[in-house]
Design a protein around this motif. Structure first.
Motif, PDB file in Angstrom:
ATOM      1  N   GLU A 101       7.668  45.251 -28.690  1.00 39.17           N
ATOM      2  CA  GLU A 101       8.233  44.141 -28.943  1.00 39.17           C
ATOM      3  C   GLU A 101       9.442  43.328 -28.096  1.00 39.17           C
ATOM      4  OE1 GLU A 101       5.983  46.131 -31.854  1.00 39.17           O
ATOM      5  OE2 GLU A 101       7.703  46.718 -31.073  1.00 39.17           O
ATOM      6  N   GLU A 102      10.345  44.387 -27.963  1.00 40.11           N
ATOM      7  CA  GLU A 102      11.268  44.005 -26.970  1.00 40.11           C
ATOM      8  C   GLU A 102      10.942  43.501 -25.618  1.00 40.11           C
ATOM      9  OE1 GLU A 102      15.077  47.001 -28.270  1.00 40.11           O
ATOM     10  OE2 GLU A 102      13.584  47.831 -27.317  1.00 40.11           O
ATOM     11  N   LEU A 103       9.783  44.209 -25.025  1.00 42.34           N
ATOM     12  CA  LEU A 103       9.374  43.726 -23.707  1.00 42.34           C
ATOM     13  C   LEU A 103       8.658  42.338 -24.064  1.00 42.34           C
ATOM     14  CD1 LEU A 103       7.909  47.054 -22.737  1.00 42.34           C
ATOM     15  CD2 LEU A 103       9.926  45.801 -21.501  1.00 42.34           C
ATOM     16  N   GLN A 104       8.026  42.214 -24.953  1.00 43.36           N
ATOM     17  CA  GLN A 104       7.351  40.884 -25.313  1.00 43.36           C
ATOM     18  C   GLN A 104       8.321  39.662 -25.492  1.00 43.36           C
ATOM     19  OE1 GLN A 104       4.735  42.250 -28.406  1.00 43.36           O
ATOM     20  NE2 GLN A 104       2.870  42.372 -27.176  1.00 43.36           N
ATOM     21  N   SER A 105       9.249  40.065 -26.157  1.00 47.97           N
ATOM     22  CA  SER A 105      10.410  38.866 -26.353  1.00 47.97           C
ATOM     23  C   SER A 105      11.454  38.915 -25.308  1.00 47.97           C
ATOM     24  CB  SER A 105      11.069  39.139 -27.678  1.00 47.97           C
ATOM     25  OG  SER A 105      11.816  40.357 -27.704  1.00 47.97           O
ATOM     26  N   SER A 106      11.269  39.599 -24.068  1.00 49.83           N
ATOM     27  CA  SER A 106      12.168  39.377 -23.019  1.00 49.83           C
ATOM     28  C   SER A 106      11.883  38.225 -22.252  1.00 49.83           C
ATOM     29  CB  SER A 106      12.060  40.672 -22.048  1.00 49.83           C
ATOM     30  OG  SER A 106      12.678  40.310 -20.908  1.00 49.83           O
ATOM     31  N   LYS A 107      12.994  37.497 -21.784  1.00 49.48           N
ATOM     32  CA  LYS A 107      13.053  36.415 -20.934  1.00 49.48           C
ATOM     33  C   LYS A 107      12.756  36.550 -19.498  1.00 49.48           C
ATOM     34  CE  LYS A 107      15.806  33.493 -24.185  1.00 49.48           C
ATOM     35  NZ  LYS A 107      14.505  33.518 -24.951  1.00 49.48           N
ATOM     36  N   ASP A 108      12.702  37.851 -19.209  1.00 49.10           N
ATOM     37  CA  ASP A 108      12.420  38.547 -17.688  1.00 49.10           C
ATOM     38  C   ASP A 108      10.788  38.243 -17.395  1.00 49.10           C
ATOM     39  OD1 ASP A 108      11.937  39.929 -15.397  1.00 49.10           O
ATOM     40  OD2 ASP A 108      13.524  41.274 -15.968  1.00 49.10           O
ATOM     41  N   VAL A 109      10.654  37.367 -16.472  1.00 53.12           N
ATOM     42  CA  VAL A 109       9.124  37.290 -16.196  1.00 53.12           C
ATOM     43  C   VAL A 109       8.773  38.534 -15.548  1.00 53.12           C
ATOM     44  CG1 VAL A 109       9.844  36.361 -13.864  1.00 53.12           C
ATOM     45  CG2 VAL A 109       7.746  35.797 -15.158  1.00 53.12           C
ATOM     46  N   TYR A 110       9.425  39.312 -14.843  1.00 50.77           N
ATOM     47  CA  TYR A 110       8.926  40.545 -14.092  1.00 50.77           C
ATOM     48  C   TYR A 110       8.474  41.565 -15.028  1.00 50.77           C
ATOM     49  CZ  TYR A 110      10.534  38.035 -10.100  1.00 50.77           C
ATOM     50  OH  TYR A 110      10.721  37.215  -9.174  1.00 50.77           O
ATOM     51  N   LYS A 111       9.268  41.842 -16.071  1.00 46.94           N
ATOM     52  CA  LYS A 111       9.028  42.625 -17.218  1.00 46.94           C
ATOM     53  C   LYS A 111       7.582  42.232 -17.805  1.00 46.94           C
ATOM     54  CE  LYS A 111      13.468  44.236 -18.407  1.00 46.94           C
ATOM     55  NZ  LYS A 111      14.635  44.282 -19.476  1.00 46.94           N
ATOM     56  N   HIS A 112       7.426  41.149 -17.876  1.00 47.69           N
ATOM     57  CA  HIS A 112       6.116  40.537 -18.495  1.00 47.69           C
ATOM     58  C   HIS A 112       4.912  40.761 -17.355  1.00 47.69           C
ATOM     59  CE1 HIS A 112       7.433  38.533 -22.173  1.00 47.69           C
ATOM     60  NE2 HIS A 112       8.579  38.035 -21.526  1.00 47.69           N
ATOM     61  N   GLN A 113       5.231  40.569 -16.263  1.00 48.63           N
ATOM     62  CA  GLN A 113       4.110  40.855 -15.273  1.00 48.63           C
ATOM     63  C   GLN A 113       4.051  42.344 -15.081  1.00 48.63           C
ATOM     64  OE1 GLN A 113       5.242  39.088 -11.485  1.00 48.63           O
ATOM     65  NE2 GLN A 113       5.449  37.038 -12.394  1.00 48.63           N
ATOM     66  N   LEU A 114       4.702  43.291 -15.354  1.00 50.04           N
ATOM     67  CA  LEU A 114       4.508  44.635 -15.261  1.00 50.04           C
ATOM     68  C   LEU A 114       3.943  45.130 -16.405  1.00 50.04           C
ATOM     69  CD1 LEU A 114       5.240  47.261 -13.761  1.00 50.04           C
ATOM     70  CD2 LEU A 114       7.259  47.650 -14.590  1.00 50.04           C
ATOM     71  N   LEU A 115       4.146  44.559 -17.475  1.00 49.92           N
ATOM     72  CA  LEU A 115       3.460  45.043 -18.872  1.00 49.92           C
ATOM     73  C   LEU A 115       2.100  44.419 -18.644  1.00 49.92           C
ATOM     74  CD1 LEU A 115       4.010  46.068 -21.481  1.00 49.92           C
ATOM     75  CD2 LEU A 115       4.395  43.692 -22.318  1.00 49.92           C
ATOM     76  N   SER A 116       1.806  43.484 -17.959  1.00 51.02           N
ATOM     77  CA  SER A 116       0.503  42.990 -17.791  1.00 51.02           C
ATOM     78  C   SER A 116      -0.385  43.779 -17.141  1.00 51.02           C
ATOM     79  CB  SER A 116       0.454  41.709 -17.421  1.00 51.02           C
ATOM     80  OG  SER A 116       0.769  41.470 -15.960  1.00 51.02           O
ATOM     81  N   LEU A 117       0.325  44.625 -16.002  1.00 56.02           N
ATOM     82  CA  LEU A 117      -0.579  45.457 -15.272  1.00 56.02           C
ATOM     83  C   LEU A 117      -0.604  46.915 -15.771  1.00 56.02           C
ATOM     84  CD1 LEU A 117       1.215  44.481 -11.992  1.00 56.02           C
ATOM     85  CD2 LEU A 117      -1.234  43.999 -12.556  1.00 56.02           C
ATOM     86  N   CYS A 118       0.092  47.156 -16.999  1.00 56.23           N
ATOM     87  CA  CYS A 118      -0.067  48.433 -17.727  1.00 56.23           C
ATOM     88  C   CYS A 118      -1.198  48.638 -18.450  1.00 56.23           C
ATOM     89  CB  CYS A 118       1.291  48.459 -18.497  1.00 56.23           C
ATOM     90  SG  CYS A 118       1.421  49.958 -19.518  1.00 56.23           S
TER      91      CYS A 118
END
Length: 149
Positions: A101-118
């Motif tokens: 939930e913390e990662l999904q609500s992060s404003k860091d686009v790179y965290k979202h990109q990394l999560l999408s590759l996981c």
């Protein structure tokens, strides 16, 4: 990228044989952490995508796990690496002290990109009081194994 270590043929950081990349840097500083030297970014060695891909490619049978420290601290630098690993058809597990939930609500686009590759996220901080050695692939009962792909 700042890397603490690369371990080959792990069987405890996800199913099957895995190449585990331990990244430097972690803000969580969990009591009882098994890798406290990884908290400080200065303790890592600078490696390029090419350096790490040479290690990953050296074992074609192993999938990949990102651990640390916390890989999401270096998400911007790790995203290109994760893309190259995915091109090899390998799956990626990521261990993080953040919750999903913390990662999904992060404003860091790179965290979202990394999560999408996981493919699989093991989330949440290690909590010493909830340590459970009987749990596969995680250290404490609050941590979740979340299949994303």
């Amino acid at each position: 990228m700042k890397v603490m270590n690369i371990l080959h043929d792990s069987v405890v950081d996800g199913p099957g044989l895995r190449t585990v990349i331990f990244f430097a840097g972690c803000p969580h500083r969990c009591n009882g952490c098994h890798n406290p030297q990884s908290w400080n970014m200065k303790n890592g060695t600078d490696l390029t995508v090419e350096d790490i891909m040479a290690e990953v490619s050296s074992n074609p049978l192993a999938n990949v796990t990102f651990s640390g420290g916390d890989p999401f601290i270096q998400a911007k630098k790790i995203v290109p690496l994760a893309k190259e690993i995915k091109k090899l058809g390998k799956n990626i597990w990521i261990y993080t002290g953040y919750t999903m939930e913390e990662l999904q609500s992060s404003k860091d686009v790179y965290k979202h990109q990394l999560l999408s590759l996981c493919d699989v996220l093991v989330d949440g901080p290690f909590i010493l009081e909830l340590r459970d050695l009987s749990l596969p692939y995680r250290g404490s009962s609050n941590q979740r194994i979340i299949e994303l792909h």
